[in-house]
Design an enzyme around this catalytic site. Structure first.
Site, PDB file in Angstrom:
ATOM      1  N   LYS A   1     100.091  11.053  44.008  1.00 59.64           N
ATOM      2  CA  LYS A   1     101.168  10.173  43.886  1.00 59.64           C
ATOM      3  C   LYS A   1     101.007   8.868  42.957  1.00 59.64           C
ATOM      4  CE  LYS A   1     102.738   6.007  46.798  1.00 59.64           C
ATOM      5  NZ  LYS A   1     102.536   5.161  48.292  1.00 59.64           N
TER       6      LYS A   1
ATOM      7  N   LYS B   1     108.928  -5.606  50.200  1.00 55.54           N
ATOM      8  CA  LYS B   1     107.466  -6.098  50.623  1.00 55.54           C
ATOM      9  C   LYS B   1     107.609  -7.798  50.632  1.00 55.54           C
ATOM     10  CE  LYS B   1     104.770  -1.992  49.356  1.00 55.54           C
ATOM     11  NZ  LYS B   1     104.076  -1.903  50.637  1.00 55.54           N
TER      12      LYS B   1
ATOM     13  N   ASP C   1      99.656   1.578  43.014  1.00 52.44           N
ATOM     14  CA  ASP C   1     100.220   2.586  43.849  1.00 52.44           C
ATOM     15  C   ASP C   1     100.129   3.932  43.195  1.00 52.44           C
ATOM     16  OD1 ASP C   1     100.881   2.898  46.522  1.00 52.44           O
ATOM     17  OD2 ASP C   1     103.220   2.646  46.003  1.00 52.44           O
TER      18      ASP C   1
ATOM     19  N   ASP D   1     110.269   1.676  51.891  1.00 53.38           N
ATOM     20  CA  ASP D   1     108.700   1.434  51.491  1.00 53.38           C
ATOM     21  C   ASP D   1     107.873   2.561  51.886  1.00 53.38           C
ATOM     22  OD1 ASP D   1     106.835  -0.124  50.402  1.00 53.38           O
ATOM     23  OD2 ASP D   1     106.793  -1.528  52.177  1.00 53.38           O
TER      24      ASP D   1
ATOM     25  N   GLU E   1     107.934   5.214  50.547  1.00 51.56           N
ATOM     26  CA  GLU E   1     108.493   6.196  49.474  1.00 51.56           C
ATOM     27  C   GLU E   1     107.363   7.237  49.091  1.00 51.56           C
ATOM     28  OE1 GLU E   1     106.916   3.380  49.118  1.00 51.56           O
ATOM     29  OE2 GLU E   1     105.418   4.068  47.602  1.00 51.56           O
TER      30      GLU E   1
ATOM     31  N   ARG F   1     105.490   9.345  50.327  1.00 52.73           N
ATOM     32  CA  ARG F   1     105.890  10.634  51.209  1.00 52.73           C
ATOM     33  C   ARG F   1     107.175  11.399  50.557  1.00 52.73           C
ATOM     34  NH1 ARG F   1     105.626   7.956  56.927  1.00 52.73           N
ATOM     35  NH2 ARG F   1     104.590   6.448  55.478  1.00 52.73           N
TER      36      ARG F   1
HETATM   37  N1  BES Z   1     102.160   1.844  48.675  1.00 48.81           N
HETATM   38  C1  BES Z   1     102.080   1.727  50.139  1.00 48.81           C
HETATM   39  C2  BES Z   1     100.984   1.567  51.101  1.00 48.81           C
HETATM   40  C3  BES Z   1      99.704   0.602  50.575  1.00 48.81           C
HETATM   41  C4  BES Z   1      99.723  -0.489  51.328  1.00 48.81           C
HETATM   42  C5  BES Z   1      98.856   0.979  49.468  1.00 48.81           C
HETATM   43  C6  BES Z   1      98.485  -1.368  50.932  1.00 48.81           C
HETATM   44  C7  BES Z   1      97.630   0.189  49.219  1.00 48.81           C
HETATM   45  C8  BES Z   1      97.580  -1.148  50.001  1.00 48.81           C
HETATM   46  C9  BES Z   1     102.989   2.471  50.814  1.00 48.81           C
HETATM   47  O1  BES Z   1     104.367   2.998  50.100  1.00 48.81           O
HETATM   48  C10 BES Z   1     103.857   1.905  51.838  1.00 48.81           C
HETATM   49  O2  BES Z   1     104.504   0.913  51.831  1.00 48.81           O
HETATM   50  N2  BES Z   1     103.656   2.173  53.252  1.00 48.81           N
HETATM   51  C11 BES Z   1     104.184   1.530  54.253  1.00 48.81           C
HETATM   52  C12 BES Z   1     104.707   2.481  55.068  1.00 48.81           C
HETATM   53  C13 BES Z   1     105.704   2.211  56.281  1.00 48.81           C
HETATM   54  C14 BES Z   1     106.910   1.425  55.579  1.00 48.81           C
HETATM   55  C15 BES Z   1     106.113   3.140  57.227  1.00 48.81           C
HETATM   56  C16 BES Z   1     103.144   0.814  55.010  1.00 48.81           C
HETATM   57  O3  BES Z   1     101.955   1.172  55.086  1.00 48.81           O
HETATM   58  O4  BES Z   1     103.571  -0.213  55.602  1.00 48.81           O
HETATM   59 ZN    ZN Z   2     103.602   3.017  47.955  1.00 51.59          ZN
HETATM   60 MN    MN Z   3     105.727   1.619  49.810  1.00 48.74          MN
END
Ligand code: BES
Ligand code: ZN
Ligand code: MN
Length: 487
Positions: free
Chosen positions: A251, A263, A274, A333, A335, A337
């Site tokens: 990713k 966010k 990321d 967010d 994204e 996946r």
């Molecule tokens: N890049 C983030 C996940 C992340 C969070 C990485 C903290 C490193 C530290 C990912 O894209 C994300 O935002 N995931 C969301 C998914 C949710 C919206 C289903 C999350 O984990 O809150």
């Molecule tokens: Zn992300």
């Molecule tokens: Mn995200």
């Protein structure tokens, strides 16, 4: 900070201990007679070394930890580091010894009086811990000093030293990429840097937005459509053997604002990391090329930036994936996946791989589950998962198996499309993995590594200063040696 000078191998010469000008490192344990270099250092310092070893402080050290005598009398060196190490140290003790040496290391050269100790493990751990990211300073420190390694049989260690250096360079590359800010490392500059890796013997392809469009990769393109930086898929081929390749997918979200599902501001700056999965993939490919691995491996990194904008995708949008499945974007967010869905499918369609491994800073939920010490391991193949867990253990990188189960699919069922991209808070890392599994052909051995917790550390760890860890390069290289490499 990378090494300014290369490691030097030299034959064992006790007189060097008194005359070396930077740092000198010797080894000792209480239960066994002192190694000859340590004995010599004790004689020169008129027993100071022996007194240090007899001290309370030394008795409290774990194997591989050390203490330092500053400006030891009789020595030219500015510091003498005494590492506690048994005669026959295990892998953990060797790694700790190297980490202790690397942590104390600075701009001066260090004389490592290894004699018969294994140079590869100690040097690699020292190089890993000595890393210091200076690229964004107006006045960066020069690189750290070289290691001069004194061995009883230096000629037999050349290849080991070269390999330790190659692995450390690969981990340093991964860390440099993760530490780089998102205005400097964009999809375009990252792809350009990857193209330069052709010089290592890698074959590199870069697909631009028109190519991605032609392949029907709408899920990936939707993530990047609110950004000024064009989305790209970079593919690195290392063909060190015949037969179907191992595909490693990363990713590469250069910055994740969350998109329209924005966010919160606090901590958003960390989302420069990321692209950690892509960084590990690229570091691994460099390692394989540098050590001329006898394995066929293809690295694929989906490079995008997730920004809110007039053209950005909206919550509620439905996008068609390359596979054909229609995805309802509940949360922009989630994204990563969407990017992986298309890159995983592309890898399977175009490479006919023997196995697929993906790495992604995919969910905050994996941090809630496992913290910052272990990555989440999801796999549809028990053999692959257990081989990886063993490799991670050997490399000193934390990993823990998590479940996959169709029972979780109800959480990502869409009312209007085939699947939705968020299942909400419950089992957030598992629903993300279940989502990815939809895009894996059932007969393909596949492993997904959720590295959101391990990619960036807020405190110094054993083998890295705070910041990017480079987690995964060593574990995956070890896995490839044990499972995908011809001997
Ligand atoms: N890049 C983030 C996940 C992340 C969070 C990485 C903290 C490193 C530290 C990912 O894209 C994300 O935002 N995931 C969301 C998914 C949710 C919206 C289903 C999350 O984990 O809150
Ligand atoms: Zn992300
Ligand atoms: Mn995200």
């Amino acid at each position: 900070m990378t090494a300014s000078q290369r490691t030097r191998l030299q034959s064992f010469d006790l007189d060097e201990i008194a005359s070396h000008g930077g740092r000198v490192i010797v080894f000792a344990d209480r239960e066994t007679p002192l190694p000859r270099a340590t004995k010599r250092a004790d004689r020169i310092t008129k027993g100071a070394v022996g007194r240090a070893i007899a001290s309370d402080g030394f008795s409290k050290l774990k194997s591989g930890e050390g203490l330092t005598l500053s400006w030891p009398s009789g020595l030219q060196a500015e510091a003498l580091q005494i590492i506690r190490l048994p005669r026959k140290p295990d892998a953990l003790a060797l790694r700790r010894a190297g980490n202790s040496i690397g942590k104390a290391h600075g701009e001066k050269t260090a004389l490592l009086c290894l004699d018969t100790l294994p140079a590869r493990e100690i040097l690699q751990a020292a190089l890993l811990r000595a890393y210091d990211y200076q690229a964004q300073k107006a006045d960066p420190k020069p690189g750290f000093g070289a290691f001069h390694i004194m061995l009883r049989a230096p000629d037999t260690a050349e290849a080991d030293i070269a390999e330790a250096e190659a692995m450390a360079r690969a981990v340093h590359l991964t860390r440099d990429l993760v530490n780089a800010p998102a205005n400097i490392l964009t999809t375009t500059s990252f792809a350009a840097q990857i193209e330069e890796m052709r010089g290592l013997g890698l074959e590199v392809e870069i697909l631009d937005e028109a190519d991605l469009e032609a392949h029907g990769m709408r899920a990936m393109l939707a993530v990047g459509q609110g950004s000024e930086s064009p989305s790209k898929l970079a593919i690195l081929h290392w063909k060190g053997a015949e037969g179907p390749p191992l595909a490693v997918v990363g990713k590469g979200v250069m910055f994740d604002t969350g998109g329209v599902s924005l966010k919160p501001a606090a901590g958003m700056e960390d989302m420069t990391m990321d692209m950690g999965g892509a960084a590990v993939t690229v570091g691994l490919m460099q390692a394989l090329a540098e050590r001329k691995a006898r394995a066929h491996v293809v690295g694929l990194v989906g490079l995008v930036e997730n920004m809110p904008d007039g053209r950005a995708q909206r919550p509620g949008d439905v996008v068609r994936s390359m596979k054909g499945d229609m995805i309802e974007v509940i949360n922009t967010d989630a994204e990563g996946r969407l990017v992986l869905a298309d890159v995983l499918w592309y890898a399977q369609e175009h490479l006919k791989p023997a196995a697929v491994i993906d790495l992604a800073t995919l969910t905050g939920a994996i941090i809630i589950a496992l913290g910052h010490d272990k990555a989440g391991v999801f796999a549809n193949d028990d053999g692959l998962a257990s081989a990886f867990l063993a490799a991670a253990e050997q490399a000193g990188e934390g990993a823990w198996r998590m479940p996959l189960d169709p029972a979780y699919d109800t959480l990502i069922k869409s009312r209007i499309a085939d699947v939705k991209n968020s299942g909400g808070r419950p089992a957030g890392s598992i629903t993300a993995a279940q989502f990815l599994q939809r895009f894996i052909k059932p007969e393909i051995p596949w492993m997904h590594l959720d590295i959101a917790g391990v990619t960036l550390t807020k405190t110094d760890s054993a083998h890295a200063p705070k910041g990017a860890s480079g987690w995964g390069v060593l574990a995956l290289d070890t896995l490839i040696r044990t499972r995908f490499e011809e001997s």
